[in-house]
Scaffold this motif. Structure first.
Motif: not given
Length: 398
Positions: A50, A90-92, A97, A99
């Motif tokens: 993530n 990137k981060l979820r 999210y 990116k």
């Protein structure tokens, strides 16, 4: 400066404790303001499911053996700190999210308006929202050029959003896009774009249609075009057939208008007004064949064309792509190829090369995480000959 350095080291140690780490080198040739640059980059990537961050050093030359500069091509900075940047982030978080990184080719629906659009794999930002019934993507073409001093710039002219949703058995995909100035430079053409596709069914067969809209302003002239088509998708497992055999195009509409050449044409004095060549009402069609053998082979061939009232084919465009993997532990090579040829009529198919043709085939060896060292033979249409090059490149699915 010392505090910043210590903080960076501590941050990297914390991240590396919970994430996998790999190094991604990359070099390529890019053209900026009609100047060719040899670009080099090496990025250390920390990545989890993530979260991911890639800290990189970017450099470039105008010729092999020439002076080495750091940062964004054209700035001619000799301080190595000017080349420090972030090449991946990137981060979820639940349905949200974020990116930032390479911009890979994008197609909406069957490509009634957007087909294989990319901006030469430059960095860009994508914001997304995923739920059980829909997915929303907002594309913002911005690139971080340097950390010290902090510098950023626009990497493309086109901003767009895509919404995918499902209403019962109907899969709907909508697209809206707008060109904006890039680093205070106006494109030669101002575009407002939109499309919608709706397909009913699932599994083996889907059928439905798509519609598109183009509004372009250039040289104090504004033109508008509309297009609509009906067709479907037949999925036979290994082979998939996609077709819009019936397409109506009003004046100043062009199939697959937003393609891999889109950004370049916005700066090309000979191509920016191409819509003027499509000043009549036409029929047309799109046909595509895809072959998929899982991770071993992916190939596609697409032909789109205009059809006059006398049912004469004109303005055909042939696109092809190939990804093949050799299943060997000792020599895990890949073969990658792409092809594009715009034509005035089908008779030009007698010569698969020639003016405005893009053709290349590469043999690659994997380095790490999607990065390959490629030996490439590519076609130079201006000199009607094939040339060779070796490059590190990120290879994405098409």
């Amino acid at each position: 400066m010392k505090k910043v350095f210590v903080f960076t080291i501590v941050l990297l140690l914390v991240i590396s404790t919970f994430a996998s780490f790999y190094v991604r080198p990359y070099f390529n040739t890019v053209t900026v303001n009609n100047q060719d640059y040899l670009t080099y980059s090496i990025t250390g990537v920390f990545e989890t499911q993530n979260f991911g961050i890639g800290l990189g050093l970017n450099a470039y030359q105008t010729e092999i053996g020439g002076n080495l500069y750091y940062g964004k091509p054209g700035t001619e900075k000799t301080d190595v700190l000017s080349g420090l940047t972030i090449n991946l982030l990137k981060l979820r978080m639940g349905p949200l999210y974020f990116k930032y990184g390479f911009s890979f080719p994008k197609t909406v629906g069957l490509g009634m308006l957007m087909y294989n659009y990319t901006n030469n794999y430059q960095n860009s930002l994508d914001l997304g929202l995923i739920t059980q019934t829909s997915e929303t993507i907002i594309h913002i073409p911005y690139s971080l050029d340097a950390i010290m001093p902090f510098e950023y710039s626009q990497s493309g002219y086109l901003y767009y959003g895509i919404l995918k949703t499902k209403l019962g058995f109907i899969n709907i995909e909508t697209f809206a896009g707008k060109t904006m100035s890039k680093n205070e430079v106006e494109p030669l053409r101002d575009d407002l774009l939109g499309s919608v596709s709706a397909y009913l069914g699932g599994g083996i067969l889907k059928f439905g249609g798509e519609a598109g809209y183009i509004k372009s302003t250039f040289d104090s002239t504004t033109v508008e075009g509309y297009g609509a088509g009906a067709g479907g998708i037949l999925n036979l497992g290994i082979i998939t057939l996609k077709a819009l055999p019936v397409v109506l195009q009003m004046p100043y509409y062009k199939l697959g208008f937003v393609n891999e050449n889109y950004e370049n044409y916005l700066e090309d004095n000979t191509k920016y007004n191409e819509l003027l060549s499509y000043s009549d009402t036409r029929l047309g069609g799109i046909g595509e064949l895809q072959i998929n053998l899982g991770s071993l082979l992916k190939a596609s061939a697409r032909l789109n064309y205009d059809l006059s009232t006398k049912f004469e084919i004109s303005n055909p465009e042939l696109n092809g792509s190939l990804y093949a993997k050799i299943p060997s532990e000792q020599f895990p090579l890949i073969i990658v190829g792409k092809y594009y040829k715009p034509m005035k009529n089908l008779e030009e198919l007698n010569n698969l090369l020639g003016e405005n043709t893009t053709a290349e085939i590469s043999i690659g060896y994997p380095i790490s995480n999607g990065l390959f060292m490629l030996y490439t033979k590519y076609y130079d249409d201006t000199k009607d000959t094939f040339k060779d090059k070796i490059e590190f490149s990120v290879v994405g699915d098409f």
